[in-house]
Design an enzyme around this catalytic site. Structure first.
Site, PDB file in Angstrom:
ATOM      1  N   ARG A 185      19.776  41.251  41.043  1.00 28.58           N
ATOM      2  CA  ARG A 185      19.966  41.261  42.496  1.00 28.58           C
ATOM      3  C   ARG A 185      20.820  42.457  42.907  1.00 28.58           C
ATOM      4  NH1 ARG A 185      22.502  36.306  40.929  1.00 28.58           N
ATOM      5  NH2 ARG A 185      24.706  36.636  40.478  1.00 28.58           N
ATOM      6  N   TRP A 209      32.264  39.019  29.779  1.00 30.63           N
ATOM      7  CA  TRP A 209      32.708  39.716  28.566  1.00 30.63           C
ATOM      8  C   TRP A 209      34.009  39.084  28.064  1.00 30.63           C
ATOM      9  CZ3 TRP A 209      37.148  42.386  27.246  1.00 30.63           C
ATOM     10  CH2 TRP A 209      37.077  43.241  26.132  1.00 30.63           C
ATOM     11  N   GLU A 218      14.840  53.590  41.867  1.00 34.56           N
ATOM     12  CA  GLU A 218      14.358  52.940  40.648  1.00 34.56           C
ATOM     13  C   GLU A 218      15.450  52.028  40.097  1.00 34.56           C
ATOM     14  OE1 GLU A 218      11.289  53.196  39.383  1.00 34.56           O
ATOM     15  OE2 GLU A 218      10.756  54.535  41.040  1.00 34.56           O
ATOM     16  N   ASN A 262      34.003  40.089  47.255  1.00 29.95           N
ATOM     17  CA  ASN A 262      34.914  39.856  46.126  1.00 29.95           C
ATOM     18  C   ASN A 262      36.288  39.321  46.543  1.00 29.95           C
ATOM     19  OD1 ASN A 262      33.554  42.608  44.166  1.00 29.95           O
ATOM     20  ND2 ASN A 262      33.130  40.420  43.967  1.00 29.95           N
ATOM     21  N   GLY A 268      33.905  39.515  33.680  1.00 36.42           N
ATOM     22  CA  GLY A 268      34.377  38.145  33.476  1.00 36.42           C
ATOM     23  C   GLY A 268      33.693  37.500  32.283  1.00 36.42           C
ATOM     24  N   ARG A 303      39.938  36.626  32.543  1.00 38.59           N
ATOM     25  CA  ARG A 303      39.026  37.544  33.246  1.00 38.59           C
ATOM     26  C   ARG A 303      39.650  38.916  33.472  1.00 38.59           C
ATOM     27  NH1 ARG A 303      34.633  35.676  35.951  1.00 38.59           N
ATOM     28  NH2 ARG A 303      34.902  37.377  37.434  1.00 38.59           N
ATOM     29  N   ASP A 358      28.825  45.134  36.461  1.00 39.43           N
ATOM     30  CA  ASP A 358      28.973  43.674  36.477  1.00 39.43           C
ATOM     31  C   ASP A 358      29.172  43.139  35.059  1.00 39.43           C
ATOM     32  OD1 ASP A 358      29.121  41.175  37.627  1.00 39.43           O
ATOM     33  OD2 ASP A 358      26.949  40.921  37.833  1.00 39.43           O
TER      34      ASP A 358
END
Ligand code: IPE
Ligand code: IPE
Ligand code: MG
Length: 264
Positions: free
Chosen positions: A209, A44, A222, A87, A42, A52, A39
């Site tokens: 999330r 960055w 984990e 997406n 965009g 984007r 993730d």
């Protein structure tokens, strides 16, 4: 001339941060399966005043780096969340760029995967994937199907809830669907049937999330979240995640060894 992902020797330069970190890894206790929510492409790009799509391009470089680093470190399964069911809500040109970049990745990297004994597998709803990309995926899956060293799983047009629903629908279409279903038999109906559950889930760019990723499979995974955006994610970050994982006590609902009272 193709790269052979040999060992870590020559790959990690002495005196670098990576070299320092690698020394701390316990190679007898590596996560078998690492899953990544890639993730922040965009953000960055926005940070650099770029469109984007430039973020996505830069992100595909990180994919190459992390596939190579994982293989060299000895990871057996690497799952990358590349396109979610949700997406599709993005603007059409962004969606097109994402699929086009994936097609380019497959064209550029199929030989690298093959020559390094890496197997490609796709999870997600294949029939919703643009035809030319699907064709390329099928070609690379076939090309690499007997490879053993590491499996690279691409989650494409993937959603955890949709995967669970599809599994249920497949189950109820079968004659023996009225028999009791347990965790093991249910797991066999998921796209991940032949994969172990992830030991470590990495999410870049700071969001806390799951975004509908591997909902069933991550029951005891984990979690490791880094603020680093995906295009900036490098092997040193991967090693950090592995080191952090190695410090965790996985209890699976039990208690720490030696802490209970012995009733016998
Ligand atoms: C991850 O980066 C790429 C995909 C979801 C396909 P994003 O595009 O979500 O980047 P942000 O979250 O907007 O920064
Ligand atoms: C998750 O990232 C999907 C992928 C990395 C492919 P998103 O950027 O789509 O997730 P949200 O919208 O922030 O939850
Ligand atoms: Mg995002």
């Amino acid at each position: 001339m193709f790269f052979m992902f040999d060992t870590l020797e020559g790959y990690i330069k002495p005196g670098t941060i990576e070299a320092d970190l690698v020394q701390k890894i316990d190679f007898s206790h590596l996560p078998v399966h690492i899953a990544v929510i890639m993730d922040g492409n965009g953000r960055w790009a926005r940070q650099k005043n770029l469109p984007r799509t430039e973020g996505h391009k830069a992100g595909s470089k990180s994919v190459k780096e992390i596939v190579e680093a994982s293989a060299r470190l000895g990871i057996k399964y690497l799952t990358l969340f590349a396109f979610s069911k949700e997406n599709w809500k993005r603007p059409e040109d962004e969606v097109n760029t994402l699929w086009e970049l994936l097609r380019k990745y497959l064209i550029d990297e199929s030989q690298v995967l093959e020559e390094n004994d890496l197997k490609l597998k796709v999870i997600g709803e294949k029939k919703g994937i643009p035809f030319l990309v699907r064709k390329e995926l099928l070609r690379v899956e076939k090309l690499t199907k007997d490879n053993q060293r590491m499996t690279v799983v691409l989650a494409l047009n993937y959603g955890g809830r949709q995967e669970i629903l599809e599994a249920i629908n497949r189950l109820i279409k079968r004659k023996d669907s009225l028999k009791e279903v347990n965790e093991e038999t249910f797991s066999r109906y998921l796209d991940t049937a032949d994969l172990p559950d992830p030991d470590l889930l990495i999410r870049t760019s700071g969001e806390m999330r799951l975004s509908n990723f591997l909902l069933w499979q991550c029951a005891y995974t984990e979690l490791w979240v880094t603020p680093v955006f995906w295009p900036d994610f490098q092997k040193k970050d991967l090693i950090q995640a592995i080191l952090d994982y190695q410090k965790r006590e996985r209890r699976f609902g039990g208690i720490i060894k030696g802490e209970g009272t012995n009733r016998e």
